[in-house]
Design an enzyme around this catalytic site. Structure first.
Site, PDB file in Angstrom:
ATOM      1  CG  ASN A  32      -1.823   1.245   1.329  1.00 49.60           C
ATOM      2  OD1 ASN A  32      -1.648   2.136   0.480  1.00 49.60           O
ATOM      3  ND2 ASN A  32      -2.433   1.140   2.833  1.00 49.60           N
ATOM      4  CD1 TRP A  33       3.566   0.888  -2.666  1.00 46.71           C
ATOM      5  CD2 TRP A  33       3.344   1.921  -4.733  1.00 46.71           C
ATOM      6  NE1 TRP A  33       4.302   0.102  -3.403  1.00 46.71           N
ATOM      7  CE2 TRP A  33       4.054   0.704  -4.829  1.00 46.71           C
ATOM      8  CE3 TRP A  33       3.380   2.291  -5.782  1.00 46.71           C
ATOM      9  CZ2 TRP A  33       4.623  -0.024  -6.123  1.00 46.71           C
ATOM     10  CZ3 TRP A  33       3.635   1.938  -7.156  1.00 46.71           C
ATOM     11  CH2 TRP A  33       4.569   0.797  -7.262  1.00 46.71           C
ATOM     12  CE  LYS A  34      -0.272   3.038   4.680  1.00 46.96           C
ATOM     13  NZ  LYS A  34      -0.035   3.115   6.008  1.00 46.96           N
ATOM     14  CG  HIS A  44      -5.765   1.467   5.211  1.00 54.80           C
ATOM     15  ND1 HIS A  44      -5.311   2.381   5.935  1.00 54.80           N
ATOM     16  CD2 HIS A  44      -4.693   0.504   5.209  1.00 54.80           C
ATOM     17  CE1 HIS A  44      -3.930   2.240   6.304  1.00 54.80           C
ATOM     18  NE2 HIS A  44      -3.658   1.119   5.871  1.00 54.80           N
ATOM     19  CD  GLU A  70      -2.843   5.228   6.699  1.00 55.92           C
ATOM     20  OE1 GLU A  70      -2.601   5.299   5.641  1.00 55.92           O
ATOM     21  OE2 GLU A  70      -1.966   4.766   7.368  1.00 55.92           O
ATOM     22  CD  GLU A  72      -3.344  -2.893   7.553  1.00 57.00           C
ATOM     23  OE1 GLU A  72      -1.942  -2.897   7.127  1.00 57.00           O
ATOM     24  OE2 GLU A  72      -3.960  -2.019   7.249  1.00 57.00           O
ATOM     25  N   GLY A 108       2.593   1.983  10.842  1.00 55.88           N
ATOM     26  CA  GLY A 108       3.800   3.260  10.620  1.00 55.88           C
ATOM     27  C   GLY A 108       4.400   3.659  11.816  1.00 55.88           C
ATOM     28  CB  SER A 138       5.740  -1.974  11.931  1.00 59.09           C
ATOM     29  OG  SER A 138       5.129  -0.395  12.272  1.00 59.09           O
ATOM     30  N   GLY A 178       2.879  -1.160   4.332  1.00 59.55           N
ATOM     31  CA  GLY A 178       3.003   0.250   4.012  1.00 59.55           C
ATOM     32  C   GLY A 178       4.616   0.691   3.713  1.00 59.55           C
ATOM     33  N   GLY A 179       5.151   1.481   4.844  1.00 65.71           N
ATOM     34  CA  GLY A 179       6.377   1.755   4.767  1.00 65.71           C
ATOM     35  C   GLY A 179       7.547   1.069   3.850  1.00 65.71           C
TER      36      GLY A 179
HETATM   37  P1  PGA Z   1       3.075   0.253   7.530  1.00 69.18           P
HETATM   38  O1  PGA Z   1       1.696   0.305   7.012  1.00 69.18           O
HETATM   39  O2  PGA Z   1       3.639  -1.009   7.107  1.00 69.18           O
HETATM   40  O3  PGA Z   1       3.828   1.283   7.131  1.00 69.18           O
HETATM   41  O4  PGA Z   1       2.874  -0.096   9.273  1.00 69.18           O
HETATM   42  C1  PGA Z   1       0.845  -0.744   6.921  1.00 69.18           C
HETATM   43  C2  PGA Z   1      -0.635  -0.481   6.285  1.00 69.18           C
HETATM   44  O5  PGA Z   1      -0.986   0.659   6.639  1.00 69.18           O
HETATM   45  O6  PGA Z   1      -1.151  -0.904   5.574  1.00 69.18           O
END
Ligand code: PGA
Length: 256
Positions: A11-13, A99, A101, A171, A177, A217, A238-239
């Site tokens: 997930n590149w957000k 998600h 967010e 998650e 993150g 993470s 994510g990251g």
């Molecule tokens: P993260 O994000 O790996 O940066 O913790 C995970 C996600 O939001 O899917």
């Protein structure tokens, strides 16, 4: 080890501009050699779906194109929204819903998440429905109840024969993150509880077939231990999905 084929999403957000996104997609094409053992998808920002899709196609579609969001209405006066048929038009195969967010920053409620989930499935897409508790909810012992509620509400009205296109991503909000992640044992326990909810809704045979990703993470260094748990069927990243080397390391860690 899970008996289901692992599924790892990146997930590149709201990161990576066009040329960076395309370069990452090309590097992943070149480095990902395990498409037979692991399903993979990336979720670029909307403006780059088509160009990243073209880059993935050039690599033989080993990695699927996903969208971070999509609206449930087919067309009309919904300024700023993007329909699922528009997403399909540019090659999207997988839709993220729920998600954290979208839930906690953009304030999407379970009903909207459910509409998007159902519309995605009705449009023929695969859907990754994300669930997870906040830190205070975990501290109050509510993890399983929160996950159960978000899973059941997110899937309301989803038919049994659509469940083969559903993945759940567990998650924990406090792990996204932050560099903190659930221990493999805690994540495994949450996944077992979610699978029990799925069994209650759809029966054991279907529940056993649904992939449940862990997200929060995940890094190359911790992926193997997480993915070796029997009910963790890959991850939503994510990251660490923004760098080819890291994401490839995580994809490789999912190979059984
Ligand atoms: P993260 O994000 O790996 O940066 O913790 C995970 C996600 O939001 O899917």
């Amino acid at each position: 080890m899970s008996k289901r084929k692992p599924f790892v999403g990146g997930n590149w957000k709201m990161n990576l501009h066009g040329s960076e996104a395309q370069a990452l997609a090309s590097a992943l094409n070149a480095g990902f050699a395990h498409a037979a053992q692991v399903d993979a998808a990336v979720f670029p920002a909307f403006p780059y779906l088509a160009s990243v899709g073209a880059a993935l196609a050039a690599g033989g579609h080993k990695i699927k194109l996903g969208a971070q969001d999509g609206y449930f209405q087919p067309n009309g006066a919904f300024t700023g929204e993007v329909s699922l048929s528009m997403l399909k038009d540019v090659g999207v195969k997988v839709l993220l819903t729920g998600h954290s967010e979208r839930r906690h920053v953009l304030h999407e409620c379970d009903e909207l998440i459910n509409r998007k989930t159902r519309a995605g499935l009705d449009a023929g897409l695969e859907v990754i429905l994300c669930v997870g508790e906040k830190l205070e909810q975990r501290e109050q012992g509510q993890t399983d109840a929160i996950n159960a509620g978000q899973t059941a509400l997110g899937l309301a009205g989803v038919k049994a024969d659509q469940m083969s296109r559903v993945t759940i991503a567990y998650e924990p909000v406090w792990a996204i993150g932050t560099g903190k992640n659930a221990t493999p044992a805690d994540a495994q326990a949450a996944h077992v509880a979610i699978r029990r909810v799925l069994a209650g809704l759809y029966g054991d045979a279907i529940a056993q077939g649904v992939r449940i990703q862990y997200g929060g993470s995940v890094k190359p260094a911790n992926a193997k231990e997480l993915f070796s748990q029997p009910d963790i069927d890959g991850g939503l990243i994510g990251g660490a999905s923004l760098k080819a080397e890291d994401f490839l390391g995580i994809l490789n860690a999912a190979v059984k």
